[in-house]
Design an enzyme around this catalytic site. Structure first.
Site, PDB file in Angstrom:
ATOM      1  N   LYS A  43     -10.288 -57.579 -26.866  1.00 27.63           N
ATOM      2  CA  LYS A  43      -9.318 -56.532 -27.217  1.00 27.63           C
ATOM      3  C   LYS A  43      -8.548 -56.179 -25.961  1.00 27.63           C
ATOM      4  CE  LYS A  43      -7.718 -53.652 -30.277  1.00 27.63           C
ATOM      5  NZ  LYS A  43      -6.379 -54.206 -29.973  1.00 27.63           N
ATOM      6  N   LYS A  88     -14.286 -50.884 -20.483  1.00 28.22           N
ATOM      7  CA  LYS A  88     -13.816 -49.720 -21.240  1.00 28.22           C
ATOM      8  C   LYS A  88     -14.375 -49.703 -22.661  1.00 28.22           C
ATOM      9  CE  LYS A  88      -9.427 -49.057 -20.791  1.00 28.22           C
ATOM     10  NZ  LYS A  88      -7.983 -49.152 -21.054  1.00 28.22           N
ATOM     11  N   LYS A  92      -6.707 -59.337 -22.220  1.00 28.09           N
ATOM     12  CA  LYS A  92      -5.416 -58.744 -21.857  1.00 28.09           C
ATOM     13  C   LYS A  92      -4.359 -59.828 -21.903  1.00 28.09           C
ATOM     14  CE  LYS A  92      -3.631 -54.762 -20.552  1.00 28.09           C
ATOM     15  NZ  LYS A  92      -4.025 -53.405 -20.979  1.00 28.09           N
ATOM     16  N   THR A 109      -3.637 -42.471 -26.705  1.00 31.05           N
ATOM     17  CA  THR A 109      -4.069 -42.553 -25.301  1.00 31.05           C
ATOM     18  C   THR A 109      -3.918 -41.194 -24.627  1.00 31.05           C
ATOM     19  OG1 THR A 109      -3.484 -44.881 -25.239  1.00 31.05           O
ATOM     20  CG2 THR A 109      -3.724 -43.788 -23.118  1.00 31.05           C
ATOM     21  N   ASN A 142       4.879 -43.768 -22.892  1.00 30.94           N
ATOM     22  CA  ASN A 142       4.119 -43.414 -24.094  1.00 30.94           C
ATOM     23  C   ASN A 142       2.893 -42.558 -23.763  1.00 30.94           C
ATOM     24  OD1 ASN A 142       1.615 -44.174 -25.858  1.00 30.94           O
ATOM     25  ND2 ASN A 142       3.396 -44.356 -27.180  1.00 30.94           N
ATOM     26  N   SER A 155      -7.125 -48.046 -31.712  1.00 26.28           N
ATOM     27  CA  SER A 155      -6.899 -49.454 -32.072  1.00 26.28           C
ATOM     28  C   SER A 155      -8.083 -49.973 -32.888  1.00 26.28           C
ATOM     29  CB  SER A 155      -6.754 -50.316 -30.819  1.00 26.28           C
ATOM     30  OG  SER A 155      -5.426 -50.310 -30.376  1.00 26.28           O
TER      31      SER A 155
HETATM   32  P1  NAD Z   1       5.224 -47.104 -20.629  1.00 32.24           P
HETATM   33  O1  NAD Z   1       5.940 -48.328 -20.252  1.00 32.24           O
HETATM   34  O2  NAD Z   1       5.527 -46.460 -21.932  1.00 32.24           O
HETATM   35  O3  NAD Z   1       5.409 -45.985 -19.490  1.00 32.24           O
HETATM   36  C1  NAD Z   1       5.238 -46.204 -18.135  1.00 32.24           C
HETATM   37  C2  NAD Z   1       5.984 -45.097 -17.413  1.00 32.24           C
HETATM   38  O4  NAD Z   1       5.730 -45.162 -16.020  1.00 32.24           O
HETATM   39  C3  NAD Z   1       7.498 -45.174 -17.579  1.00 32.24           C
HETATM   40  O5  NAD Z   1       7.992 -43.874 -17.835  1.00 32.24           O
HETATM   41  C4  NAD Z   1       7.992 -45.637 -16.198  1.00 32.24           C
HETATM   42  O6  NAD Z   1       9.292 -45.211 -15.915  1.00 32.24           O
HETATM   43  C5  NAD Z   1       6.962 -44.948 -15.322  1.00 32.24           C
HETATM   44  N1  NAD Z   1       6.878 -45.460 -13.958  1.00 32.24           N
HETATM   45  C6  NAD Z   1       6.855 -46.741 -13.517  1.00 32.24           C
HETATM   46  N2  NAD Z   1       6.788 -46.753 -12.171  1.00 32.24           N
HETATM   47  C7  NAD Z   1       6.756 -45.457 -11.760  1.00 32.24           C
HETATM   48  C8  NAD Z   1       6.687 -44.814 -10.493  1.00 32.24           C
HETATM   49  N3  NAD Z   1       6.631 -45.507  -9.363  1.00 32.24           N
HETATM   50  N4  NAD Z   1       6.676 -43.461 -10.456  1.00 32.24           N
HETATM   51  C9  NAD Z   1       6.738 -42.741 -11.570  1.00 32.24           C
HETATM   52  N5  NAD Z   1       6.784 -43.292 -12.795  1.00 32.24           N
HETATM   53  C10 NAD Z   1       6.801 -44.633 -12.889  1.00 32.24           C
HETATM   54  O7  NAD Z   1       3.685 -47.466 -20.524  1.00 32.24           O
HETATM   55  P2  NAD Z   1       2.449 -46.703 -21.162  1.00 32.24           P
HETATM   56  O8  NAD Z   1       2.068 -47.377 -22.422  1.00 32.24           O
HETATM   57  O9  NAD Z   1       2.683 -45.236 -21.151  1.00 32.24           O
HETATM   58  O10 NAD Z   1       1.312 -47.061 -20.102  1.00 32.24           O
HETATM   59  C11 NAD Z   1       1.218 -46.395 -18.852  1.00 32.24           C
HETATM   60  C12 NAD Z   1      -0.104 -46.756 -18.214  1.00 32.24           C
HETATM   61  O11 NAD Z   1      -1.168 -46.382 -19.089  1.00 32.24           O
HETATM   62  C13 NAD Z   1      -0.311 -48.247 -17.937  1.00 32.24           C
HETATM   63  O12 NAD Z   1      -1.050 -48.411 -16.762  1.00 32.24           O
HETATM   64  C14 NAD Z   1      -1.103 -48.720 -19.125  1.00 32.24           C
HETATM   65  O13 NAD Z   1      -1.880 -49.879 -18.833  1.00 32.24           O
HETATM   66  C15 NAD Z   1      -1.987 -47.507 -19.341  1.00 32.24           C
HETATM   67  N6  NAD Z   1      -2.508 -47.444 -20.694  1.00 32.24           N
HETATM   68  C16 NAD Z   1      -1.672 -47.303 -21.761  1.00 32.24           C
HETATM   69  C17 NAD Z   1      -2.203 -47.252 -23.039  1.00 32.24           C
HETATM   70  C18 NAD Z   1      -1.338 -47.046 -24.247  1.00 32.24           C
HETATM   71  O14 NAD Z   1      -1.875 -46.951 -25.356  1.00 32.24           O
HETATM   72  N7  NAD Z   1      -0.029 -46.923 -24.110  1.00 32.24           N
HETATM   73  C19 NAD Z   1      -3.594 -47.353 -23.218  1.00 32.24           C
HETATM   74  C20 NAD Z   1      -4.424 -47.474 -22.107  1.00 32.24           C
HETATM   75  C21 NAD Z   1      -3.863 -47.520 -20.846  1.00 32.24           C
END
Ligand code: NAD
Length: 431
Positions: free
Chosen positions: A70, A94, A106, A190, A221, A359
């Site tokens: 996953k 996790k 991944k 999340t 997100n 999920s």
């Molecule tokens: P996303 O692409 O929706 O958002 C990422 C955000 O980070 C964007 O707003 C981007 O502009 C910002 N960003 C990038 N570089 C930056 C910086 N230097 N300073 C400030 N902001 C910055 O991605 P997401 O889905 O929200 O995921 C974010 C993190 O959470 C990732 O590491 C992802 O692996 C982790 N994550 C997400 C989920 C999920 O369900 N979406 C689940 C587990 C983990």
């Protein structure tokens, strides 16, 4: 070697401490030392101007002892095999930390998705499924969204899988649009899960949300839904940043209008206080992304990408607690310094597990054909993640270890049980 390329190695270094504490069989070290499978492909995509581009892509299946793989699929220019492998290792842990019956996997594509048109993005998403069709599956490896991929992308991918398989297989991918078998509550899961974990910590500390100031790095997100729900719960969100910059307001920001504004303009700015067209831009200070990391707040939320806090900038951190919503946002060198300074780090494998929990709930709904209300999904998410958080906090206290070590111990114990169930050297030697 850069800090980034040593992440998998560093994660495994922590594992040495974990193995020693749990006294697990050497078989387990051997199994977890490297991924089971690394699949690589070049994804050919016809661009709108008629030219052809080939994007490097990966699917890594780190371990499937506890169930099918996953893990999300990331679209980003910096994606590489090492990053995808490290992320798949963390997914393995996790899923065990929150005790869902999945292994870790991944995916990633090395691409700047913002440079693609919508049609190019669709072709790329479908191309990913064509490349990895044979190695994924509802009982084998189930992808989901990650950075720069969303429910729209998951919808295209689920559709492509169904086209090739000549049947509907909704459980092949999670994070789909509701109309294609997605789960209620998945988009916010999340952020919601991370808030449950922070709440569990806060209750132990006997604090009220109103007493807690929060800065959020990464307003995508995960970061947005966290900020929105935390604000609703009474926390004071004083700063938010995305890749282009940040904003700060001592009195507290309103995440929802900022989100609406960002989606319209694709950048954060002060012009966000629009409540029925009454805009109040007063007192909103623009700050740099690095500046946000050094703000004097109670909680710093890292919800952007890996390596946000490094050996270089860790000295600027003034927060009392860091909540890791992103995967691996703190390098090992920085982590050691934070530990020394008694800054509490609530680790990614626990804090961001809400997404994979829902999920899992989506996958269960797809396989049973029984679809639940958002209320039921949120309740089931809360039960699982609060339970995992409580165990993690209690164990850290009992064994006097960091929350990261505690979470890893929790996950490894379940992984070890599953691996030992298959027989280990000790069993075959008749120990
Ligand atoms: P996303 O692409 O929706 O958002 C990422 C955000 O980070 C964007 O707003 C981007 O502009 C910002 N960003 C990038 N570089 C930056 C910086 N230097 N300073 C400030 N902001 C910055 O991605 P997401 O889905 O929200 O995921 C974010 C993190 O959470 C990732 O590491 C992802 O692996 C982790 N994550 C997400 C989920 C999920 O369900 N979406 C689940 C587990 C983990």
């Amino acid at each position: 070697m850069s800090e980034k390329t040593t992440q998998l190695h560093a994660a495994q270094k922590i594992m040495d401490e974990i193995y020693a504490r749990l006294n697990v069989s050497d078989d387990i070290r051997c199994r977890l030392h490297q991924p089971r499978r690394i699949h690589q492909a070049g994804l050919p995509v016809r661009m709108d101007n008629g030219s052809l581009k080939v994007f490097p892509a990966w699917r890594v299946q780190y371990d499937d002892t506890r169930g099918p793989g996953k893990g999300g699929i990331r679209f980003h220019p910096d994606v590489c095999e090492d990053e995808v492998t490290t992320l798949s290792f963390w997914m393995t842990l996790k899923c065990a930390v929150v005790d869902i019956p999945f292994g870790g996997a991944k995916g990633g594509v090395q691409v700047d998705p913002k440079a693609l048109s919508r049609l190019e993005l669709e072709r790329l998403s479908r191309s990913y499924i064509r490349a990895f069709f044979d190695v994924i599956g509802a009982d084998r490896d189930i992808p989901a969204p990650d950075v720069n991929t969303n429910e729209k992308v998951m919808g295209w991918m689920a559709d492509e899988y169904a086209e090739i398989a000549r049947r509907q297989v909704p459980a092949i991918i999670t994070g789909k649009p509701i109309g294609l078998g997605g789960s209620q509550g998945r988009t916010a899961a999340t952020g919601r899960g991370a808030l449950h974990v922070l709440d569990a910590w806060r209750v132990r500390e006997d604090l009220k949300p109103e007493e807690i100031t929060v800065a959020v790095q990464g307003f995508g997100n995960a970061g947005y839904h966290f900020a929105r729900l935390a604000k609703e719960a009474g926390y004071k969100i004083v700063a938010i940043s995305d890749s282009q910059g940040g904003i700060y307001l001592k009195e507290g920001l309103e995440p929802s209008p900022i989100w609406d504004h960002k989606n319209k303009t694709r950048k954060l700015s002060g012009m966000v206080y629009c409540d029925d067209s009454v805009c109040s831009v007063d007192n909103v200070e623009s700050i740099g992304t690095e500046e946000l990391l050094g703000l004097e707040v109670d909680v710093l939320v890292l919800a952007a990408l890996e390596n946000a806090i490094t050996g270089e900038n860790v000295k600027n951190v003034q927060a009392k607690v860091i909540l890791e919503i992103a995967n691996g946002p703190i390098t090992p060198a920085a982590d050691a310094q934070l530990l020394e300074r008694d800054i509490v780090v609530i680790p990614d494998v626990l804090a961001n597990a809400g997404g994979v929990i829902v999920s899992y709930l989506e996958w269960v709904q797809n396989r049973t054909g029984d679809y639940w209300s958002e209320e039921i999904v949120n309740e089931r998410l809360a039960t699982r993640i609060v339970n995992a958080a409580t165990q993690c906090f209690q164990r850290a206290h009992r064994e006097d270890v960091s929350l990261r070590v505690s979470a890893y111990l929790q996950g490894m114990e379940l992984l070890a049980v599953a691996m030992e169930g298959r027989g280990t050297q000790r069993y075959f030697e008749g120990e």
